[in-house]
Design an enzyme around this catalytic site. Structure first.
Site, PDB file in Angstrom:
ATOM      1  N   SER A 321      33.536  32.507  35.676  1.00 62.02           N
ATOM      2  CA  SER A 321      32.908  32.801  36.973  1.00 62.02           C
ATOM      3  C   SER A 321      31.456  32.368  37.011  1.00 62.02           C
ATOM      4  CB  SER A 321      33.023  34.304  37.274  1.00 62.02           C
ATOM      5  OG  SER A 321      34.374  34.703  37.337  1.00 62.02           O
ATOM      6  N   HIS A 373      27.534  36.171  37.500  1.00 64.90           N
ATOM      7  CA  HIS A 373      27.512  35.466  38.781  1.00 64.90           C
ATOM      8  C   HIS A 373      26.086  35.097  39.177  1.00 64.90           C
ATOM      9  CE1 HIS A 373      31.499  37.703  39.875  1.00 64.90           C
ATOM     10  NE2 HIS A 373      31.639  36.860  38.860  1.00 64.90           N
TER      11      HIS A 373
END
Length: 449
Positions: A321, A373
């Site tokens: 991610s 993230h």
């Protein structure tokens, strides 16, 4: 489309001046008033006007032929009516001419196909033509490795637990037990550095988790006397818990900053990531090139796992991610830098910001590491300023982009130095509010951080 429409309308007006619709008798065919086949003086006057284009001349000739056919047909009907002693009535003159209405779909297509002004610049077009399309070797390779490692994790989980997937209460992503992920190389801070005494005491001796060799399989939810005795015989040291060759005294498995990029915690997790990676990452590699894509992808993933790792030290973390959020940062940067080439840039910017805000919002729920993230997104922007190919729209634009590229190099290096120095600093006081980057303080979601 719009220019062609107006040219066509102007041509029809000129043709209407050549032929008078009120005078359609036999004399027109004979050339006494102004036949389409035999131009009259009015035709000669019109021909003295600026010369028509080839398209307009062809259209005018076609119009003349159609009018000739109509007049011949009308003459034939008049002669037949006169032979019968009847009066011929032209029904076409009684019907109103239909108004030409522009198609709304054509107008919408015209609006959507509006060409940005920057494309009229020959230098910009030259740069676009010189851009090469590359083979997405890196993206295909990474995707295959991630799928293979997911299969291996499930096989190991089945070997040591007897089940292909862990209990849904422990892993909602349809994947292995966290012990398998730790053994395979998940980012797990107790295996990466020497922690303070309060933290280290929790990981001196541990019960082997499920998925680790010698683990206890207990699905009933309680521990009886026989199981308790078996547990005492299957305690794991921290080195045994971490696996990957273990370590002697001090945990030093720095490779866990890299390996987790290729691991995923379950089938649902890997499907979600690969959808974006295949649809977006492959096309980006075609445009950017393999080496640029590899540097941006890996730098974003590594920094994402290092950023905030000391806050969520007790939780194993895996997934690409952070690297994918780095690509998302590159997409935002590409939109801003090539603003003049986008048809509706504000609309695209709003859509992009909505996706970014929504994605970071998902990172606030449990079991999702929003630190990776945020860190990956920031790294993607600065690494994109350095490595992404750009289009230059003038001298000022060249200076601005070169300046941003130059200052991004020390900033990116400084970010990596800071994040690793902060991670390995022994007497570091943990940030008290940083945990709210990855959780919302409701329903005890932040208690585990």
């Amino acid at each position: 489309m719009g220019r062609t429409f107006f040219q066509r309308s102007d041509t029809y007006k000129r043709l209407n001046k050549v032929i008078d619709p009120k005078d359609k008798s036999q004399q027109q065919l004979e050339g006494r008033v102004g036949s389409p086949l035999k131009p009259s003086s009015s035709d000669e006057q019109i021909q003295q006007k600026p010369q028509l284009s080839a398209y307009e001349q062809e259209l005018e000739q076609r119009h003349r032929e159609i009018q000739q056919q109509k007049l011949q047909e009308k003459l034939r009907l008049q002669q037949e009516a006169a032979a019968k002693g009847e009066v011929y009535i032209d029904t076409d003159e009684q019907q109103p001419k239909p108004r030409i209405k522009r198609n709304k779909e054509e107008d919408e297509e015209k609006r959507k196909s509006k060409i940005p002004k920057a494309l009229y610049d020959p230098e910009v077009r030259k740069q676009l033509e010189e851009l090469k399309q590359h083979k997405p070797i890196f993206m295909y390779t990474v995707t295959i490795i991630q799928i293979l490692l997911m299969i291996i994790c499930l096989i190991i989980n089945y070997r040591y637990t007897g089940n292909l997937f862990d209990n849904m209460q422990n892993n909602i992503m349809l994947g292995p037990n966290y012990g398998v992920l730790i053994h395979m190389g998940a980012r797990f801070v107790p295996c990466m550095k020497q922690m303070d005494e309060a933290r280290a005491s929790n990981y001196t001796i541990n019960i082997c988790p499920r998925g680790v060799k010698g683990s206890i399989v207990n699905d009933k939810g309680y521990i009886n006397s026989a199981t308790r005795k078996l547990i005492t015989e299957n305690l794991c040291s921290r080195s045994e818990l971490c696996g990957m060759g273990g370590f002697e005294d001090t945990p030093n498995q720095w490779i866990r900053f890299i390996v987790p990029i290729f691991l995923h915690c379950g089938i649902i997790h890997i499907i979600i990531n690969l959808i974006f990676q295949i649809r977006t990452g492959i096309q980006m590699e075609r445009d950017f090139g393999t080496w640029r894509m590899m540097i941006i992808y890996m730098a974003s993933g590594i920094f994402g796992f290092a950023f905030g790792a000391d806050i969520s030290y007790a939780i194993p973390s895996v997934g690409c991610s952070g690297a994918l959020y780095g690509l998302l940062g590159c997409l935002l940067l590409d939109l801003v830098q090539n603003w003049k080439l986008i048809v509706n840039p504000f609309k695209e910017l709003i859509k992009m910001l909505f996706i970014i805000i929504f994605s970071f919002g998902i990172g606030l729920i449990p079991f999702v590491d929003n630190f990776a993230h945020v860190g990956g997104f920031i790294t993607g922007i600065f690494s994109g300023l350095i490595f992404m190919p750009t289009i230059i729209f003038g001298k000022w634009d060249l200076r601005r982009k070169r300046f941003l590229m130059v200052i991004s190099i020390p900033i990116l290096i400084g970010m990596f130095v800071w994040v690793f120095k902060a991670f390995y600093q022994e007497d570091k006081t943990s940030c008290k509010w940083c945990k709210y980057i990855t959780c919302v303080p409701i329903n005890h979601w932040c208690d585990r951080l």
